[in-house]
Write an enzyme that holds these catalytic residues in place. Structure first.
Site, PDB file in Angstrom:
ATOM      1  N   THR A 108       0.843  -1.204   0.000  1.00  0.00           N
ATOM      2  CA  THR A 108       0.000   0.000   0.000  1.00  0.00           C
ATOM      3  C   THR A 108       0.874   1.249   0.000  1.00  0.00           C
ATOM      4  OG1 THR A 108      -1.686  -1.177   1.233  1.00  0.00           O
ATOM      5  CG2 THR A 108      -1.850   1.218   1.205  1.00  0.00           C
ATOM      6  N   TRP A 139       2.570   1.682  -3.327  1.00  0.00           N
ATOM      7  CA  TRP A 139       1.598   2.019  -4.375  1.00  0.00           C
ATOM      8  C   TRP A 139       1.509   3.535  -4.543  1.00  0.00           C
ATOM      9  CZ3 TRP A 139      -2.907   4.840  -4.769  1.00  0.00           C
ATOM     10  CH2 TRP A 139      -3.670   4.638  -5.933  1.00  0.00           C
ATOM     11  N   HIS A 140       1.699   4.260  -3.427  1.00  0.00           N
ATOM     12  CA  HIS A 140       1.542   5.714  -3.468  1.00  0.00           C
ATOM     13  C   HIS A 140       2.727   6.427  -4.094  1.00  0.00           C
ATOM     14  CE1 HIS A 140      -1.647   4.730  -0.596  1.00  0.00           C
ATOM     15  NE2 HIS A 140      -2.191   5.863  -0.979  1.00  0.00           N
ATOM     16  N   GLY A 141       3.777   5.710  -4.377  1.00  0.00           N
ATOM     17  CA  GLY A 141       4.910   6.359  -5.017  1.00  0.00           C
ATOM     18  C   GLY A 141       6.152   5.512  -4.883  1.00  0.00           C
TER      19      GLY A 141
END
Lengths: 481, 371
Positions: free
Chosen positions: A318, A321-323
């Site tokens: 997670t 996933w954001h960067g």
């Protein structure tokens, strides 16, 4: 193209809405697919081919899985699922994480492998997750394979949620893809919701974003404690209003086209603990990871040790996933630790805490989390924490005085706007204040409410337009997603 | 009830479509008077431009620049931002009494460039020792600090003068803070809506210069200041477009000798260019704006002055016409010839470098002084 641009609002959107209204029902999917490609190509004229490839690739995979299901050849069926997952993750990995791994490798081994330095295709993390949800669900038999490639392309490329979510699973809108209609009430609700989302983005997020930009971009050594907290509050509000504003706009647009997309945010900053926060923040992402990673890994069915491992995997993923940067991994790990502690004992214990203490606990850890999220390099994170907790930093200085007096009002507005208090006030006015008025007015409560709400949303549109015309700070936060 | 839904549909769609259609059919404007800048034009379309994204980028800029009633939209946004309690907009502080100040904080001052520039000036000073001086005009907000929003960060002019004192040896450092402090009791020394000084501010500079050059300063009244416009909305206004702004009154000295002005080799408009009062940037009334090289001859006497300057000198120059028969004015931003040659051509009785302080600190053209 982004929603918060004049080109989208005054050129793209009216044209698309008009075409959609006059378009025969049978051609609506084609129209939506076509305009979505224009929408995407406007900002990513080259990377559009990756999205088209992804579309065709998963269309074929879906068909093949279905074919071997009919043939009852489970083995082949599985191959195509694996092919789809590897293909999607491969594209995502290549564009998003190669450089991160290469530069980490370079740093660890002191080598000097050239980086790819590719710009990340916008929205790639969203549409690869959506197409994967499709093939996985076809494999599981939850949805039927889509035979019409136009309809499937429309699902993958659909512009409302293409670049910043919500992550719409194929099963969410399977029926609507085949059959949907424009309903006036839905259209109006959608448009109003779109304007509200636009206001959240342009009036709230962009304005407070300047404050964070200024504070985090300045000299961290001279930051005071008061200034550091102002910055942390500012980013906390920026990311919420930006992201939930985008989701509102997406959901609203979807409604105008006859779709009903899943909700993505549910007043997350009202949460009193982290477990609750993650049930209310970016709901569709959490659901995706639960459904396609956590549960397939065994979830909580294989003992506590395995469950903890599963949680760790999910939260690292997670985070990343954001960067593609290690601070996002740290951010994921941070939430893993908090959620783990809460699961093991804290949640139970907290039930005896007074309400205000629980609120402080929740907000404190959410805000700290955003600081890790917002600052990419570890030295900056460390420096910022020192300022937050007053380690060799003054409590307050002239700059902080000035900033608080400039942005204090906005801060209070945002604080209320991020809760359900405004909605409750409106409800109270409708029920109690209107109820006391004479019969003639009371009968028209719903009409009056409609007009007031309509006027309110149009005002938001005008204010947003004014800020966009002026060309004030208008960042796109999801270019790393 | 259904009727209301249709009305809302029509209104919301109509608004968006109207603005779009208007932009599509209206003739594009090229220049914004109120913002003081050229507007972006719609780009021509071509495949390579689309692939590189250049077309889309330019189109969005043009679409916003050409938006219907652009000025009024910006006024609305300013109004909203003021309501939210903002004390600065587009890097302009909203001061008290309708003052607008460019935001120049300590961090925004490039100290490296500043000391570099001081070295260039000092180099000039060593070539003409005893005759060269530097006059830095402190930014409005440093003199009118009581008009800034409370606690608003700003650079410290005293620090900057101190630094100049340390680095300048053969060059005189004219500190005009005390003159400005006296002058501001008499009247307005800086414009409210513009970044320049008023005639009274320039007069304070003139007094300080006279003291340093051992000239006798004449009274302010001697110059017979006359109101030339009461309708001046300056550069700071352009950045904010505040509907509540109050226009500035601009004065100019009338009792000055006849002068011949040659701007960039051509016969110029003279000391005052009345035409410029009709345009938005009314400060260009002084000499018609900025030129790389300007020669002003009055024939009053044989004394001559060489002046390196930015636009702050334009309203200051008329005061000196009595004292110098010939003044050579160099604006290094537009000057293409060699300064060394200029110095060799003839000898000057005085050399003055006059800049606004924050402008001087960021000016990248002062290296030309040593070539």
């Amino acid at each position: 193209m982004v929603f918060s641009s004049l080109t989208f609002l005054c050129a793209f959107l009216p044209v698309v809405l008009a075409l959609y209204l006059i378009c025969p029902k049978s051609l609506r999917n084609l129209l939506l697919a076509a305009v979505s490609l224009v929408f995407y190509a406007w900002g990513e004229p080259v990377y559009i081919f990756i999205m088209l490839f992804s579309t065709v690739f998963d269309y074929i995979n879906g068909r093949m899985i279905e074919y071997f299901e009919h043939q009852n050849k489970q083995q082949y069926k599985k191959y195509f699922l694996i092919l789809s997952v590897i293909g999607n993750l491969g594209i995502l990995f290549f564009f998003k994480y190669t450089d991160m791994l290469l530069s980490s490798w370079n740093r660890l081994t002191d080598s000097n492998i050239a980086l790819l330095e590719l710009a990340l295709p916008i929205g790639i993390s969203f549409y690869t997750f959506q197409t994967m949800s499709y093939t996985i669900d076809v494999y599981r038999g939850i949805v039927k394979a889509q035979h019409n490639i136009i309809s499937f392309a429309m699902y993958v490329c659909m512009f409302p949620q293409l670049i910043a979510g919500p992550i719409v699973r194929y099963q969410d809108i399977e029926n609507q893809i085949q059959d949907r209609k424009i309903v006036e009430t839905e259209w109006v609700q959608g448009m109003r919701r779109f304007f509200i989302g636009l206001g959240k983005k342009v009036i709230f997020a962009n304005q407070i974003g300047c404050v964070w930009q200024e504070i985090s971009g300045g000299n961290l050594d001279e930051l005071s404690v008061a200034g550091a907290w102002l910055g942390a509050f500012a980013y906390t509000f920026q990311i919420y209003f930006d992201f939930s504003g985008y989701s509102d706009m997406a959901i609203g647009l979807g409604q105008m086209f006859g779709f009903s997309f899943p909700e993505n945010f549910c007043y997350p900053y009202e949460s009193m603990n982290i477990t609750e926060f993650w049930r209310r923040w970016h709901i569709t992402l959490g659901r995706w990871f639960r459904e396609y990673v956590y549960i397939p890994l065994g979830g909580n069915r294989k003992g506590l040790k395995r469950q903890i491992l599963n949680l760790l995997i999910v939260w690292l993923l997670t985070g990343l996933w954001h960067g593609a940067s290690w601070n996002f991994a740290l951010w994921g790990l941070y939430y893993f630790v908090l959620l783990f502690i809460e699961k093991v004992f804290l949640l139970k214990k907290m039930e005896q805490w007074p309400l205000f203490l629980r609120h402080i606990y929740g907000k404190f850890f959410i805000i700290i989390g955003w600081v890790i999220f917002a600052l990419e390099d570890f030295a900056a994170i460390g420096g910022y924490f020192k300022a937050l907790f007053g380690i060799r930093h003054t409590l307050v200085n002239e700059t902080a005085f000035y900033q608080w007096s400039s942005y204090g009002v906005l801060m209070v507005i945002l604080l209320f706007a991020s809760t359900r208090i405004p909605i409750r006030c409106v409800r109270w006015i409708k029920e109690f204040v209107m109820g006391k008025l004479p019969e003639a007015i009371r009968k028209r409560t719903s009409v009056i409410a409609f007009i007031v709400y309509g006027f309110y949303t149009i005002c938001i549109l005008f204010i947003s337009l004014s800020l966009l015309v002026k060309g004030s700070y208008n960042p796109f936060l999801y270019f790393r997603f | 009830m259904k009727k209301y839904y249709y009305i809302y549909m029509a209104i919301s769609f109509g608004i968006l479509a109207f603005f779009g259609v208007h932009s599509a059919v209206s003739v594009p404007e090229t220049y914004s008077e109120s913002e003081n800048r050229y507007l972006e034009k719609y780009p021509s379309i071509s495949l390579p431009k689309i692939v590189s994204g250049e077309f889309q980028e330019k189109f969005e800029l043009a679409f916003s620049d050409q938006f219907i009633e652009r000025d009024n939209w910006i006024k609305l946004s300013t109004c909203v931002e003021k309501m939210l309690g903002y004390q600065e907009i587009s890097d302009v502080y909203l001061g008290k009494e309708h003052y607008y100040f460019a935001r120049n904080t300590q961090e925004m001052i490039d100290q490296k460039q500043y000391s570099k520039n001081l070295h260039y000036v000092e180099h000039l000073g060593t070539l003409a020792a005893g005759k060269t001086s530097l006059m830095l005009v402190p930014s409005p907000a440093t003199v009118l600090s009581d008009k800034l929003p409370e606690h608003a960060p700003y650079y410290d002019a005293a620090d900057m003068y101190r630094m100049a004192d340390i680095l300048l040896e053969s060059t005189g450092n004219i500190n005009i803070r005390s003159e400005l402090a006296t002058a501001k009791k008499e009247g307005q020394v800086y414009f409210k809506t513009d970044h320049h000084w008023t005639l009274r501010g320039a007069y304070a500079g003139y007094c300080a210069f006279c003291k340093s050059a051992q000239l006798e300063a004449k009274d302010y009244a001697y110059f017979k200041p006359k109101k030339v416009t009461k309708d001046f909305y300056g550069t700071m206004y352009s950045r904010v477009l505040d509907a509540n702004a109050v226009p500035d009154v601009m004065y100019a000295a009338q009792n000055i000798p006849q002068a011949e002005v040659e701007s960039d080799g051509k016969k110029g408009q003279g000391v005052y260019d009345v035409q410029k009062l009709k345009q938005k940037d009314k400060y260009a009334y002084f000499f018609g704006g900025n030129y790389g090289e300007m020669r002003i001859r009055t024939g009053k006497n044989q004394k001559n002055l060489l002046l390196f300057k930015d636009s702050f000198a334009n309203s200051f120059l008329p005061f000196l016409l009595e004292d110098y028969g010939e003044i050579t004015v160099i604006d290094l931003r537009y000057y293409r010839n060699s300064v060394q040659k200029l110095l060799q051509e003839k000898s000057y009785d005085q050399i003055l470098v006059l800049y606004e302080m924050s402008n001087f600190a960021q000016e990248k053209n002062l290296y030309k002084l040593i070539y």
